[in-house]
Structures are given as C-alpha cells and as structure tokens.
Design a protein around this motif. Structure first.
Motif, PDB file in Angstrom:
ATOM      1  N   ARG A 111      -9.910   9.485  -4.546  1.00  0.00           N
ATOM      2  CA  ARG A 111      -9.900   9.578  -3.079  1.00  0.00           C
ATOM      3  C   ARG A 111      -9.318   8.317  -2.453  1.00  0.00           C
ATOM      4  N   PRO A 112      -8.426   8.468  -1.500  1.00  0.00           N
ATOM      5  CA  PRO A 112      -7.986   7.286  -0.742  1.00  0.00           C
ATOM      6  C   PRO A 112      -9.199   6.664  -0.051  1.00  0.00           C
ATOM      7  N   PRO A 113      -9.324   5.358  -0.055  1.00  0.00           N
ATOM      8  CA  PRO A 113     -10.522   4.736   0.513  1.00  0.00           C
ATOM      9  C   PRO A 113     -10.623   4.807   2.021  1.00  0.00           C
ATOM     10  N   VAL A 114      -9.514   5.108   2.714  1.00  0.00           N
ATOM     11  CA  VAL A 114      -9.564   5.090   4.175  1.00  0.00           C
ATOM     12  C   VAL A 114      -8.708   6.210   4.759  1.00  0.00           C
ATOM     13  N   LEU A 115      -9.226   6.805   5.831  1.00  0.00           N
ATOM     14  CA  LEU A 115      -8.497   7.769   6.654  1.00  0.00           C
ATOM     15  C   LEU A 115      -8.504   7.265   8.086  1.00  0.00           C
ATOM     16  N   MET A 141       0.837  -1.201   0.000  1.00  0.00           N
ATOM     17  CA  MET A 141       0.000   0.000   0.000  1.00  0.00           C
ATOM     18  C   MET A 141       0.871   1.250   0.000  1.00  0.00           C
ATOM     19  N   ARG A 142       0.335   2.306  -0.582  1.00  0.00           N
ATOM     20  CA  ARG A 142       0.969   3.632  -0.522  1.00  0.00           C
ATOM     21  C   ARG A 142       0.242   4.416   0.566  1.00  0.00           C
ATOM     22  N   ILE A 143       0.966   4.719   1.640  1.00  0.00           N
ATOM     23  CA  ILE A 143       0.347   5.306   2.823  1.00  0.00           C
ATOM     24  C   ILE A 143       0.912   6.696   3.062  1.00  0.00           C
ATOM     25  N   LEU A 144       0.021   7.672   3.155  1.00  0.00           N
ATOM     26  CA  LEU A 144       0.392   9.049   3.456  1.00  0.00           C
ATOM     27  C   LEU A 144       0.251   9.245   4.956  1.00  0.00           C
ATOM     28  N   ALA A 193      -3.985  12.194  -3.597  1.00  0.00           N
ATOM     29  CA  ALA A 193      -4.532  11.316  -4.632  1.00  0.00           C
ATOM     30  C   ALA A 193      -3.608  10.140  -4.916  1.00  0.00           C
ATOM     31  N   ASP A 194      -2.337  10.269  -4.592  1.00  0.00           N
ATOM     32  CA  ASP A 194      -1.370   9.204  -4.860  1.00  0.00           C
ATOM     33  C   ASP A 194      -1.397   8.115  -3.795  1.00  0.00           C
ATOM     34  N   ALA A 195      -2.205   8.295  -2.730  1.00  0.00           N
ATOM     35  CA  ALA A 195      -2.182   7.379  -1.590  1.00  0.00           C
ATOM     36  C   ALA A 195      -3.322   6.366  -1.637  1.00  0.00           C
ATOM     37  N   ASP A 196      -3.052   5.166  -1.108  1.00  0.00           N
ATOM     38  CA  ASP A 196      -4.086   4.153  -0.904  1.00  0.00           C
ATOM     39  C   ASP A 196      -4.744   4.312   0.462  1.00  0.00           C
ATOM     40  N   ALA A 197      -4.072   5.006   1.375  1.00  0.00           N
ATOM     41  CA  ALA A 197      -4.598   5.235   2.715  1.00  0.00           C
ATOM     42  C   ALA A 197      -3.915   6.455   3.303  1.00  0.00           C
TER      43      ALA A 197
END
Length: 299
Positions: free
Chosen positions: A105-109, A1-4, A56-60
């Motif tokens: 949009r990342p699916p989760v915050l 995953m790409r995580i911010l 926008a580049d993040a998965d979460a």
C-alpha cells in the motif's frame, strides 16, 4: 518518489505534475483514454476499474480528479457529474489501495476536497474542525471526503485537501475576471461582503509537496492563504494591479441569470483559515493578497 496522479490534465493537476517532475519525482498519470506514453496508465473510475499493480508501484497517490465547478452552467445533469466525477474516482482509488497487501500500500493518499465543505460561513472564521455546512457543494464535499475512508481504515495516511481559490492568470477564479477588469467593466459580485479564501498557485503547489512529506499530518487541511479577504477587497486590489477602475458592480440577480445554479456558490462567504498548515510550520511565499495577485499576473 513514485507518485500516482489522478486528474493530471486539470487546472491544478497539470501544474502539480510539472512541479513534482521538476523536483525529480516520477509522476504516473491516470487517464481515462488508452495510455499514449510511458508515464500514463488507463483507468475507468466510473466502472471502478483500476489495475492494483499500478497503485502498488507508487510511493504516494494524489487524486485531483473532478469536473470543474465553474466550467459550465449548472443543470441537474452537470450537478450529477460534479458529484460522480469526484466520488467515483476517490472510491476507486481508496478501495484499490485498501485491497492491496499491507506491504504494497502507498503510505499516503492526498485527496482533493474544497472549502465548499463549510458552506456559507458569513463573517464567522472557520478552521478544519468546523462541521460541514449546507448547500450543494457542502453535500458533495461530505460524500467526497467520506469516500477516502477505506484507505484510511487500512492504515494509509489520508490528507483531504480543502482547497480554496488558487490564483493564476490561466484558470480558476482569476482567468474569467481578467478581461472585464482590463476593460474597466468589472466590479464586486453582489454585495461584495462575502469572504474569499484565496491562495497563490505557488503556495498551493508547495503545500501539496509539504503534505506529501509530513508524516505527522493527516485528515482535513485547509489549503488557503493566511489572510482571506472580502470580494470587495479582492476587487479593489485586482483593479489596482491591472491599473483599471472597478466601478461596475454585478448584481446578484445578474449573476443568477448568467451562472444559473453556480451563482449561489459564487456569492457564498467562506472565511477559512489554514490552521493545520500554520501549526505544522508551513511558510507562505505569498502571505497576503497583493503579493499573491502580483505573482499570478506576472510569474
């Protein structure tokens, strides 16, 4: 995953970044200064400035940003910083997420909060459905959690991490207590009857990873161990593990002199249970205080 990750330089953020990276995930850290490495991106949450392309580049997205509540004596200026550092970062992330096209949009915050939400619960057991309590930290948690709503309204799964007291020798609840305990000049705080919602650092990290994966879990989650203890019980167990007596209680008045406004929070009782994690099947590595303290002191 790409995580911010926001708050990556803090007590929890540093360890979470390392934990996620070790698992093979790509972590991008949000920093307020100019970026120095390829895994950093600059933002300015005070001015609500964040490049939407970074999000926008993040998965979460994981937001742990906020000034430490126990780092300094509380005066009016530091109270404002505690509040603004949390609300500004959350608002900036939530609005930026909501402003993206749905496909980006990342699916989760995962957004930090705290068991301070409940205020002083005394001996009453509380779970995630309990209303906000009273007091400064409860008020901060109320506006902090509300700041996630733009992302939630945009259809993003939002998890509010109501974290308890992570145990690690290098920070949090444990670090300032270790020296006086090892010198044999420590003891319970005030009456010692206040409840402490502890969690081992390993289990906090595992819970965060668990919640990133679980698409069926949203809303408030108490990130605490399954067996809260009183301050007196905590004191006895810590003293046992460092092989020192703990016979010098710290009166409430002395705490107020030493800690200022934070003293009231240090004496607050929060008998909090992790109902959501339990129902979701989360398995603790350290389900009791002795094993959690042993890990904190030795791992």
């Amino acid at each position: 995953m790409r995580i911010l990750l926001a708050g990556a330089s803090g007590f929890l953020g540093t360890r979470l970044a390392d934990h996620l990276t070790a698992d093979g995930h790509r972590v991008t850290r949000l920093v307020r200064r100019p970026a120095r490495t390829g895994d950093e991106r600059q933002w300015n949450p005070t001015a609500a400035q964040l490049d939407p392309a970074v999000v926008a580049d993040a998965d979460a997205v994981v937001n742990l940003a906020g000034a430490g509540v126990g780092d300094k004596r509380w005066n009016d200026a530091y109270r404002r910083l505690i509040r603004s550092s949390r609300v500004d970062s959350t608002t900036t992330l939530a609005i930026t997420i909501a402003g993206l096209p749905a496909a980006d949009r990342p699916p989760v915050l995962l957004n930090a909060s705290a068991v301070g939400w409940y205020g002083n619960t005394g001996d009453r057991v509380v779970e995630e459905d309990a209303p906000a309590g009273e007091g400064f930290l409860a008020d901060v948690c109320r506006v902090w959690e509300a700041a996630t709503r733009p992302a939630e309204d945009a259809g993003v799964r939002v998890v509010r991490l109501r974290t308890g007291l992570p145990l690690h020798r290098d920070g949090g609840l444990l670090k300032p207590q270790l020296l006086p305990f090892r010198l044999g000049i420590a003891g319970r705080l005030g009456s010692g009857r206040q409840w402490l919602p502890w969690i081992s650092m390993a289990d906090w990290l595992r819970a965060a990873r668990f919640l990133l994966d679980r698409d069926d879990v949203a809303g408030a989650v108490n990130v605490v161990g399954p067996a809260p203890v009183t301050n007196a019980e905590f004191t006895r167990e810590l003293a046992r593990q460092v092989h020192r007596p703990a016979v010098v209680p710290i009166p409430a008045l002395a705490l107020k002199v030493a800690l200022g406004g934070f003293a009231q929070e240090a004496l607050t009782s929060a008998r909090v249970l992790p109902a959501v994690l339990t129902r979701a099947g989360f398995a603790y590595h350290h389900p009791d205080l002795p094993s959690a303290l042993h890990a904190a002191l030795n791992d």
